[in-house]
Design an enzyme around this catalytic site. Sequence first.
Site, PDB file in Angstrom:
ATOM      1  CB  CYS A  72      11.418  63.944  -4.047  1.00 41.14           C
ATOM      2  SG  CYS A  72      12.904  64.794  -3.598  1.00 41.14           S
ATOM      3  NE  ARG A 154      13.511  67.659   1.037  1.00 39.93           N
ATOM      4  CZ  ARG A 154      13.349  66.375  -0.091  1.00 39.93           C
ATOM      5  NH1 ARG A 154      12.514  66.585  -1.021  1.00 39.93           N
ATOM      6  NH2 ARG A 154      14.053  65.303   0.307  1.00 39.93           N
TER       7      ARG A 154
HETATM    8  C1  BEZ Z   1      14.974  62.155  -1.253  1.00 44.30           C
HETATM    9  O1  BEZ Z   1      14.585  61.151  -0.187  1.00 44.30           O
HETATM   10  O2  BEZ Z   1      14.059  62.856  -1.534  1.00 44.30           O
HETATM   11  C2  BEZ Z   1      16.460  62.831  -1.087  1.00 44.30           C
HETATM   12  C3  BEZ Z   1      17.207  62.079  -0.247  1.00 44.30           C
HETATM   13  C4  BEZ Z   1      18.562  62.431  -0.229  1.00 44.30           C
HETATM   14  C5  BEZ Z   1      18.975  63.345  -1.393  1.00 44.30           C
HETATM   15  C6  BEZ Z   1      17.994  63.949  -2.330  1.00 44.30           C
HETATM   16  C7  BEZ Z   1      16.518  63.544  -2.099  1.00 44.30           C
END
Ligand code: BEZ
Length: 245
Positions: A72, A154
Amino acid sequence: MKKYICIMLPLITIFSMYVFAQSKKDVSIPSLNEAAPAFTAISTQGEVKYPNDFYNKWVIIFSHPADFTPVCTTEIWELAHHQDEFANLNTKLIVISTDGLNSHLEWIKSIESLEYKGMKPTKIKFPLISDVNMSISKMYGMQHPYENSTQNVRGIFIISPKGYIQYIAFYPSYVGRNINEIIRVLTALQESYVNDVLTPVNWQKGDDYLLLPPKSIEMSEKMKEKNDPNFYNYNWYMWFKKNNK
Ligand code: BEZ
């Protein structure tokens, strides 16, 4: 009595499992060309009212699972580095997750000071909405219970200036989105919107457009007789319009 319990208990268990499974499936995702649901929310830039604050603008809503997560962070960083390009495309960005406002504010500070891919830190000019009670997330179908029961997936929603959803995509937590692809889709939507054209596979800005197919072979032949240099075809139903820009 014992016999009654022996019969009823498995039935109640099966029924409860069925109800639980059904409630998990209860994701309502808006349709393409549906009016984007209106909302008022708190954000890192104060109150955000959709659609009132976005008159005559294209809007892209991005949902993400959680603040202070690596994928993110790269996405929001990349968006920030393209925010002026989006502004030049008459497009406003909105980011939303179920994290609290303080978390968003702290996370933004950390992203704004992040030197990544050899590029200098930049200020984030778009709002991050805090949707702690998940009301907006649920309206937009950003909650996918089989993926995660509290965090958003997402999501990407591209909305036309008239307020209709033109594009929807969802990605799992472990795959980051491609901002260049989102700009490509936005540009294709905008150009098809204005010029009443279609865009072929792998279309990029500057490429020729497709037209809606003529209703008959005879109509295609009539178009051919016009010998207009702006148009060419491969068969009766595949007509291209030259992109002269
Ligand atoms: C992320 O790195 O953005 C992420 C990884 C696992 C779960 C949710 C977000």
